[in-house]
Write an enzyme that holds these catalytic residues in place. Sequence first.
Site, PDB file in Angstrom:
ATOM      1  N   ASP A   1      -4.303   4.131  -7.339  1.00 48.71           N
ATOM      2  CA  ASP A   1      -4.197   3.444  -6.045  1.00 48.71           C
ATOM      3  C   ASP A   1      -2.998   3.946  -5.237  1.00 48.71           C
ATOM      4  O   ASP A   1      -2.067   4.541  -5.791  1.00 48.71           O
ATOM      5  CB  ASP A   1      -4.093   1.931  -6.228  1.00 48.71           C
ATOM      6  CG  ASP A   1      -2.812   1.499  -6.947  1.00 48.71           C
ATOM      7  OD1 ASP A   1      -2.446   2.154  -7.939  1.00 48.71           O
ATOM      8  OD2 ASP A   1      -2.180   0.524  -6.500  1.00 48.71           O
TER       9      ASP A   1
ATOM     10  N   GLU B   1      -1.611  -0.368  -9.498  1.00 45.68           N
ATOM     11  CA  GLU B   1      -0.207  -0.329  -9.921  1.00 45.68           C
ATOM     12  C   GLU B   1       0.710  -0.789  -8.799  1.00 45.68           C
ATOM     13  O   GLU B   1       1.693  -1.496  -9.023  1.00 45.68           O
ATOM     14  CB  GLU B   1       0.166   1.104 -10.329  1.00 45.68           C
ATOM     15  CG  GLU B   1       1.543   1.233 -10.986  1.00 45.68           C
ATOM     16  CD  GLU B   1       2.696   1.552 -10.046  1.00 45.68           C
ATOM     17  OE1 GLU B   1       3.847   1.538 -10.499  1.00 45.68           O
ATOM     18  OE2 GLU B   1       2.454   1.799  -8.841  1.00 45.68           O
TER      19      GLU B   1
HETATM   20 ZN   LIG Z   1       3.613   5.188  -8.256  1.00 45.55          ZN
END
Ligand SMILES: [Zn+2]
Length: 416
Positions: free
Chosen positions: A85, A180
């Site tokens: 992401d 994340e």
């Molecule tokens: Zn990163």
Amino acid sequence: MFQSYSFTVAARFLRYVQTDTQSDPQSHTYPSTEKQKNLGQILVDELKSMGISDATLDSFGYVYASIPGNSPKHLPVICFCAHMDTAPDCSGKNVKPIVHKNYSGADIVLPDDPSQIISTNDHPYLKERVGDDIITASGTTLLGADDKAGVAIIMDMANFLIQHPELSHGTIKILFTPDEEIGRGVDKLDLLRLGADFGYTLDAGERGTYEDETFSADAVTIHFHGVSAHPGYAKDKLVNAIKVAAAFIDSLPKDELSPESTEDRYGFVHPVRTEGIAEKTTVEFIIRDFVTAKLKAYEDWLRDKMEDVLKKFPGTTSEFTVREQYRNMKEVLDIHPQVSGHAVEAIQRAGMKVRLSSARGGTDGSRLSFMGLPCPNIFTGEMAFHGKQEYISIQDMQKAVETIVYLAKIWDEKAD
Ligand SMILES: [Zn+2]
């Protein structure tokens, strides 16, 4: 070892950044945005075409794959991990990557928004990268090197190992995670399915960087209870919790122990939220330090400050609660010195000076380390991330590929 190898990392990177994978902190689904799976599927297809037959994308958006070991030794299983992401802070849609070959050191003006100028003044690391091929976005989006560089580096490492079956190594696990950037990167991770003993994330910046430390972190909540009374008839009765909280916050030092006054290895005590009425006011803190024991010392100090204020406002009561958030991964890594030892040696063998660094925050690796997968962080070359001036050097990415190939080799060499 790499003289005759044609790296695939840059071509992969240029492909992956064109798939929008922005995560969304407001979403309650896993993954937070379905589009992250589009990149997951591309990666699974590419892994399969390399011959990695067990590559899969699960319903939560994780990609799992393994490169079988070919060493006669009994070796620990090593995982290389990166997140797919990109940050919610800046658009990641229609990214148009531009390669600036043989970078001269001059300002880079981004064509789709000429007010976006990447200069060595603002980005001193670029001075070290003169002569490299630099990739940027076009001015209206981030680039997504954080962390598609990590993804591309791991993919090229897999490609290298498949093409060089003569290189002896243990079982290598590949893990690509969603979300994340919104702090949920390991929420739905199946560690048993992954089946790794040690891991490395590829998500740090300058070439040669190795991060084996994060902050340790607690959260503190303090409730102040005042004494309520009708304000028209409150003389000598009312104690206003808002004023108690204000006096308490005012009693905290301004020039030390704060994020705005500390750097490097110094920790802090930081009020992040306050909310209240005359009857009850709440103050929330985050407490940070690299040394976990210091958190307790900061918390005791904060409690003393609170008691001092209570004495000045008779009748007030308070509650003080501490919640553990995450811990410095170094506590786990120190028990397994070979994890860092091998990584440092791999960086050196790839011809670089090691830049040891500590993250003044938490990473997925710090959570993974305490979940049972010791997991420090290795450089990718990604720089100025989460913004339109993000950039990366192709040569840095290639050095990172070399580093993790050497790392796989070193785990084999050093085993009995
Ligand atoms: Zn990163």
